[in-house]
Scaffold this motif. Sequence first.
Motif, mmCIF file in Angstrom:
data_model
loop_
_atom_site.group_PDB
_atom_site.id
_atom_site.type_symbol
_atom_site.label_atom_id
_atom_site.label_comp_id
_atom_site.label_asym_id
_atom_site.label_seq_id
_atom_site.Cartn_x
_atom_site.Cartn_y
_atom_site.Cartn_z
ATOM 1 N N ILE A 83 -6.052 -9.796 5.996
ATOM 2 C CA ILE A 83 -5.224 -9.299 4.316
ATOM 3 C C ILE A 83 -4.959 -7.471 5.215
ATOM 4 O O ILE A 83 -5.817 -6.992 5.169
ATOM 5 N N HIS A 84 -3.708 -7.632 4.132
ATOM 6 C CA HIS A 84 -3.110 -6.202 4.687
ATOM 7 C C HIS A 84 -3.368 -5.022 3.547
ATOM 8 O O HIS A 84 -3.267 -3.894 3.761
ATOM 9 N N TRP A 85 -3.590 -5.830 2.417
ATOM 10 C CA TRP A 85 -3.178 -5.217 1.564
ATOM 11 C C TRP A 85 -3.904 -5.365 0.665
ATOM 12 O O TRP A 85 -2.730 -6.552 -0.208
ATOM 13 N N VAL A 111 -10.249 -3.484 -0.350
ATOM 14 C CA VAL A 111 -10.374 -3.680 1.779
ATOM 15 C C VAL A 111 -9.879 -4.762 2.197
ATOM 16 O O VAL A 111 -9.971 -5.168 1.652
ATOM 17 N N ASN A 112 -8.512 -3.469 3.157
ATOM 18 C CA ASN A 112 -8.152 -4.790 3.923
ATOM 19 C C ASN A 112 -8.357 -5.571 5.335
ATOM 20 O O ASN A 112 -10.268 -4.445 5.270
ATOM 21 N N SER A 113 -8.620 -6.430 6.461
ATOM 22 C CA SER A 113 -8.780 -6.799 7.558
ATOM 23 C C SER A 113 -9.564 -6.237 8.314
ATOM 24 O O SER A 113 -10.299 -6.240 9.600
ATOM 25 N N TRP A 114 -8.666 -4.914 8.330
ATOM 26 C CA TRP A 114 -9.329 -3.193 8.889
ATOM 27 C C TRP A 114 -10.305 -3.009 9.354
ATOM 28 O O TRP A 114 -10.930 -2.829 10.358
ATOM 29 N N ASP A 125 -11.721 3.686 5.059
ATOM 30 C CA ASP A 125 -9.799 3.811 5.777
ATOM 31 C C ASP A 125 -9.747 2.396 5.746
ATOM 32 O O ASP A 125 -8.159 2.282 5.297
ATOM 33 N N ALA A 126 -10.458 1.529 4.906
ATOM 34 C CA ALA A 126 -9.201 -0.136 5.360
ATOM 35 C C ALA A 126 -9.491 0.015 3.310
ATOM 36 O O ALA A 126 -8.678 -1.549 3.313
ATOM 37 N N SER A 127 -9.788 1.005 3.425
ATOM 38 C CA SER A 127 -9.261 0.961 1.358
ATOM 39 C C SER A 127 -8.096 1.065 1.340
ATOM 40 O O SER A 127 -7.375 1.408 0.260
ATOM 41 N N HIS A 128 -6.642 0.396 1.980
ATOM 42 C CA HIS A 128 -5.550 1.076 1.516
ATOM 43 C C HIS A 128 -5.066 0.300 2.363
ATOM 44 O O HIS A 128 -4.793 -0.948 2.888
ATOM 45 N N PHE A 129 -3.656 0.698 2.560
ATOM 46 C CA PHE A 129 -2.124 -0.641 3.011
ATOM 47 C C PHE A 129 -3.217 -0.053 5.223
ATOM 48 O O PHE A 129 -3.191 0.560 5.587
#
Length: 183
Positions: A83-85, A111-114, A125-129
């Motif tokens: 998930i990127h965004w 959240v994204n997969s980061w 931080d992961a709650s962005h593109f």
Amino acid sequence: MKKNVLLTLTALSISAFGFTLESSGIENGYIKEKYGKYGAQNLNGMPSLSLPLNWKNSPKNTKSYAFVMEDFDAIPVTGFSWIHWIAIIPGTTTELKENSSLENEDIIQGVNSWISSMGGLNKNDASHFGGPAPPDKDHTYNFTIYALDKNIKLQPGFYLNELYNEMDGHILDKVTLKAKYKK
């Protein structure tokens, strides 16, 4: 002629009802380098310059949009789609400008997969593109926007499954744009 038509269709996606999604951040079927791992902007190592997107011909009675950018080519590498965004967008909006992920306060982002052990970022931080960074080959990215008949009420940092639960039974239409990013 065939090649030009195919490239145009890759950069512009149209649903059965005329709902369209496009991005000037995609050229010749590829996401421009600045929006991924080869770009200059990052957030703790995660590419963070989000692509510009715009959409037209939304269904009547659209109250909000849900947006998901996902990489299914990541499954053989990570064991899951990346998930990127993910974002909830007000129904009056018809575009996200470049870098909206970090600058547009009207969207609510999940959240994204980061956030995973492979990305190592915290929830904030992961709650962005989180831009493309394919490790093994060129990957294809799916950008899907859903027109919804209700306003989604989730808090920043929501998870994709929470978004899908809220959208269930409320999707008026959806359109997916696909583009690649170079390894």
